[in-house]
Motif scaffolding. Structure first.
Motif, mmCIF file in Angstrom:
data_model
loop_
_atom_site.group_PDB
_atom_site.id
_atom_site.type_symbol
_atom_site.label_atom_id
_atom_site.label_comp_id
_atom_site.label_asym_id
_atom_site.label_seq_id
_atom_site.Cartn_x
_atom_site.Cartn_y
_atom_site.Cartn_z
ATOM 1 N N LYS A 8 0.889 -0.946 -0.028
ATOM 2 C CA LYS A 8 0.034 0.217 -0.114
ATOM 3 C C LYS A 8 0.996 1.353 0.098
ATOM 4 O O LYS A 8 2.118 1.218 0.497
ATOM 5 C CB LYS A 8 -0.850 -0.104 1.100
ATOM 6 C CG LYS A 8 -1.754 -1.182 1.113
ATOM 7 C CD LYS A 8 -2.726 -1.215 2.526
ATOM 8 C CE LYS A 8 -3.899 -2.051 2.648
ATOM 9 N NZ LYS A 8 -4.685 -2.001 3.801
ATOM 10 N N LEU A 9 0.373 2.450 -0.510
ATOM 11 C CA LEU A 9 1.057 3.523 -0.749
ATOM 12 C C LEU A 9 1.450 4.106 0.733
ATOM 13 O O LEU A 9 2.518 4.581 0.929
ATOM 14 C CB LEU A 9 0.103 4.513 -1.210
ATOM 15 C CG LEU A 9 0.990 6.153 -1.490
ATOM 16 C CD1 LEU A 9 2.124 6.124 -2.546
ATOM 17 C CD2 LEU A 9 0.020 6.986 -2.071
ATOM 18 N N SER A 10 0.505 3.876 1.801
ATOM 19 C CA SER A 10 0.694 4.341 3.027
ATOM 20 C C SER A 10 1.813 3.774 3.653
ATOM 21 O O SER A 10 2.842 4.156 4.631
ATOM 22 C CB SER A 10 -0.548 4.087 3.923
ATOM 23 O OG SER A 10 -1.015 3.027 3.949
ATOM 24 N N GLU A 11 1.898 2.243 3.457
ATOM 25 C CA GLU A 11 3.123 1.330 3.986
ATOM 26 C C GLU A 11 4.339 1.903 3.465
ATOM 27 O O GLU A 11 5.364 1.949 4.020
ATOM 28 C CB GLU A 11 2.859 0.028 3.843
ATOM 29 C CG GLU A 11 1.424 -0.639 4.544
ATOM 30 C CD GLU A 11 1.271 -2.004 3.886
ATOM 31 O OE1 GLU A 11 1.909 -2.365 2.796
ATOM 32 O OE2 GLU A 11 0.669 -2.813 4.729
ATOM 33 N N LEU A 12 4.611 2.172 2.130
ATOM 34 C CA LEU A 12 5.621 2.485 1.390
ATOM 35 C C LEU A 12 6.057 4.038 1.972
ATOM 36 O O LEU A 12 7.204 3.979 2.277
ATOM 37 C CB LEU A 12 5.701 2.736 -0.119
ATOM 38 C CG LEU A 12 5.278 1.361 -0.813
ATOM 39 C CD1 LEU A 12 4.858 1.417 -2.129
ATOM 40 C CD2 LEU A 12 6.356 0.333 -0.674
ATOM 41 N N LYS A 13 5.107 4.674 2.191
ATOM 42 C CA LYS A 13 5.434 6.173 2.655
ATOM 43 C C LYS A 13 5.840 6.004 4.202
ATOM 44 O O LYS A 13 7.018 6.608 4.563
ATOM 45 C CB LYS A 13 4.290 6.964 2.792
ATOM 46 C CG LYS A 13 4.556 8.440 3.282
ATOM 47 C CD LYS A 13 3.209 9.285 3.185
ATOM 48 C CE LYS A 13 3.557 10.589 3.716
ATOM 49 N NZ LYS A 13 4.274 10.594 5.277
ATOM 50 N N SER A 42 3.735 8.733 -6.064
ATOM 51 C CA SER A 42 2.996 7.437 -6.676
ATOM 52 C C SER A 42 3.911 6.256 -5.822
ATOM 53 O O SER A 42 4.890 6.649 -5.319
ATOM 54 C CB SER A 42 3.298 7.282 -8.113
ATOM 55 O OG SER A 42 4.758 7.110 -8.261
ATOM 56 N N LYS A 43 3.384 5.121 -5.824
ATOM 57 C CA LYS A 43 4.032 3.987 -5.123
ATOM 58 C C LYS A 43 5.400 3.728 -5.670
ATOM 59 O O LYS A 43 6.174 3.613 -5.001
ATOM 60 C CB LYS A 43 3.285 2.846 -5.456
ATOM 61 C CG LYS A 43 1.883 2.682 -4.619
ATOM 62 C CD LYS A 43 1.407 1.261 -3.985
ATOM 63 C CE LYS A 43 1.075 0.580 -5.629
ATOM 64 N NZ LYS A 43 0.614 -0.800 -5.214
ATOM 65 N N ASP A 44 5.524 3.875 -7.032
ATOM 66 C CA ASP A 44 6.573 3.770 -7.629
ATOM 67 C C ASP A 44 7.895 4.883 -7.358
ATOM 68 O O ASP A 44 9.057 4.361 -7.160
ATOM 69 C CB ASP A 44 6.673 4.080 -9.204
ATOM 70 C CG ASP A 44 5.813 2.882 -10.125
ATOM 71 O OD1 ASP A 44 5.728 1.597 -9.336
ATOM 72 O OD2 ASP A 44 5.550 2.927 -11.028
ATOM 73 N N VAL A 132 10.598 -8.096 -0.275
ATOM 74 C CA VAL A 132 9.613 -6.959 0.221
ATOM 75 C C VAL A 132 10.468 -6.148 1.241
ATOM 76 O O VAL A 132 9.952 -5.405 1.925
ATOM 77 C CB VAL A 132 8.646 -7.891 1.035
ATOM 78 C CG1 VAL A 132 7.635 -8.714 0.180
ATOM 79 C CG2 VAL A 132 9.177 -8.761 1.967
ATOM 80 N N PHE A 133 11.853 -6.519 1.398
ATOM 81 C CA PHE A 133 12.841 -5.704 2.428
ATOM 82 C C PHE A 133 13.320 -4.586 1.753
ATOM 83 O O PHE A 133 12.948 -3.555 2.177
ATOM 84 C CB PHE A 133 13.677 -6.785 2.854
ATOM 85 C CG PHE A 133 14.911 -6.207 3.537
ATOM 86 C CD1 PHE A 133 14.657 -5.290 4.983
ATOM 87 C CD2 PHE A 133 16.113 -6.110 3.296
ATOM 88 C CE1 PHE A 133 15.529 -4.608 5.624
ATOM 89 C CE2 PHE A 133 17.152 -5.194 3.775
ATOM 90 C CZ PHE A 133 16.698 -4.808 5.154
ATOM 91 N N ASP A 134 13.987 -4.844 0.572
ATOM 92 C CA ASP A 134 14.596 -3.672 -0.025
ATOM 93 C C ASP A 134 14.050 -3.531 -1.291
ATOM 94 O O ASP A 134 14.531 -2.546 -2.105
ATOM 95 C CB ASP A 134 16.178 -4.095 -0.107
ATOM 96 C CG ASP A 134 16.328 -5.311 -0.959
ATOM 97 O OD1 ASP A 134 15.641 -5.949 -1.738
ATOM 98 O OD2 ASP A 134 17.773 -5.866 -0.904
#
Length: 440
Positions: A8-13, A42-44, A132-134
């Motif tokens: 999710k975008l929020s997790e990446l942020k 964006s997520k990217d 999912v780590f790096d």
């Protein structure tokens, strides 16, 4: 490689915030009230920032491989379009113009790029999976090629080969010392890749792997993606000749003088999945687009019926349903339909159960139903529970699928073609031995 994150975008942020990273926004936005144009994240953008952070970290630690620089340029390995999406004229050309189109066997494996860089002094193998780590492409080289004597590769120029990782043997081998939970070759390859190092090595003792190579992206520092396929094949043959005695690798089978139709029939007659037919003048597309210069021709159940003169449609009848998943647009509606068929024995008689009743075999589950159809066939009981409209039971439909699963003898990737108002459920039969022959 930054594209396609399922996070999710929020997790990446949050991850970027914790690391003190400041991504560069690239997504264009418009304020509907003021008309103001501005850039948003964006997520990217967040994935790119995380990748860059870990790349610098690994370089500082001396564990960054040069091969990753090349792999990160690839948004996706080149993809194939289904032949049904081509016009009738184009399909005819694909089947018959062997001066333009090269037919190769379609391999059901794990897509891999095999990289050799003398500077790294190891063989790297990257798949489309991302950590999912790096958020960098996962390197499986240590699990797969750590026993290769790389000193014998030092006189071979750097290369990147594209292919499919498969089992070296045709059947899964099991023993009591290793708990292998895999019922297909593809599942076994996935288990080898996903297991930790020690377990992966145990799996490979029983089920060694090999790479089926079909393309090459780089040779001796030269980017080959802008060359036509017919030229890339020459480089691939050159590299293959140099490494075939050092690692388990094969070149993908091609028509080799046979017509495309005859080659297709040869492949599917022994249980193969089908063909990928490639434009010999095509460049290597790294954008992840199905542009149609590579075309896949998969074996379908209907195709197998036609090839063996067993009929021209695969017909079955509705035996049940599954409710739409909660939290999706299909919640509260019929999500998918279960279809059944009567199996015949070798004497073409219906197989009976222990009670003497004709045995119904659950042949497939079909999802992807049109919204209007879902609404039309859904009713609710007195408690508000989703039910299938009673008159839909035993309704006959023509379906098709890619193949038949060996686990439960059901159609894989089944889809609804049309309803058959001219046919009744008791006419939906198929020989059990024929169905078994369709199993991949």
């Amino acid at each position: 490689m930054a594209k396609g994150s399922t996070r999710k975008l929020s997790e990446l942020k949050l991850e970027c915030d914790l690391l003190g990273l400041h991504p560069i926004p690239t997504r264009n936005r418009v304020n509907k009230e003021t008309g103001e144009r501005y850039l948003d994240y964006s997520k990217d953008d967040y994935v790119q920032a995380l990748q860059s952070h870990f790349i610098e970290k690994y370089k500082e630690q001396g564990i960054y491989h040069k091969s990753l620089d090349w792999v990160l340029k690839i948004d996706s390995p080149m993809l194939a379009l289904q032949i049904k999406n081509k016009s009738e004229e184009e399909q005819n050309d694909i089947w018959n113009n062997q001066e333009k189109w090269l037919a190769e066997e379609k391999i059901d494996g794990s897509r891999q790029v095999l990289c050799w860089f003398k500077e790294d002094r190891c063989l790297d193998a990257y798949s489309r999976n991302t950590s999912v780590f790096d958020f960098l492409p996962i390197n499986y080289g240590q699990k797969l090629y750590d026993t290769v004597d790389v000193s014998k590769l030092f006189n071979i120029p750097d290369f990147i080969i594209d292919g499919e990782l498969v089992l070296k043997n045709n059947e899964i081998v099991k023993d009591n010392s290793v708990d292998i939970i895999a019922d297909t070759q593809l599942n076994m390859v996935s288990a080898i890749l996903s297991a930790d190092y020690n377990l992966s090595k145990q799996f490979q003792k029983l089920n060694p792997i090999k790479l089926i190579a079909f393309d090459i992206l780089m040779y001796d520092g030269k980017d080959l993606t802008s060359l036509p396929l017919r030229e890339r094949k020459k480089y691939l043959q050159l590299v293959f000749n140099n490494i075939k005695d050092l690692i388990d690798i094969e070149l993908v089978a091609n028509s080799n003088g046979l017509s495309t139709r005859d080659f297709y029939n040869q492949i599917v007659s022994v249980g193969g999945e089908g063909l990928v037919v490639k434009d010999l003048d095509s460049l290597y597309d790294i954008r992840g687009k199905r542009a149609g210069e590579w075309v896949k021709i998969k074996r379908s159940v209907t195709g197998s019926l036609l090839e063996q003169n067993y009929g021209d449609t695969f017909d079955c009848f509705v035996i049940g349903f599954n409710e739409g998943q909660k939290g999706t647009k299909n919640e509260g509606l019929v999500g998918s339909l279960n279809f059944g068929i009567y199996l015949l024995d070798e004497n073409n008689k219906v197989i009976l159960d222990e009670r003497g009743i004709p045995q119904i075999h659950h042949i497939c589950t079909v999802g992807g139903l049109p919204d209007k159809l879902r609404e039309a066939i859904t009713v609710k009981d007195f408690n508000g529970n989703v039910q299938l409209r009673p008159d839909i039971y035993a309704k006959v439909a023509t379906v098709d699928g890619q193949d038949v699963s060996d686990k439960n003898m059901r159609l894989a990737h089944a889809r609804l073609i049309q309803w058959r108002v001219d046919k009744s459920a008791d006419q939906c039969t198929i020989r059990k031995d024929f169905l078994e022959r369709l199993v991949l």
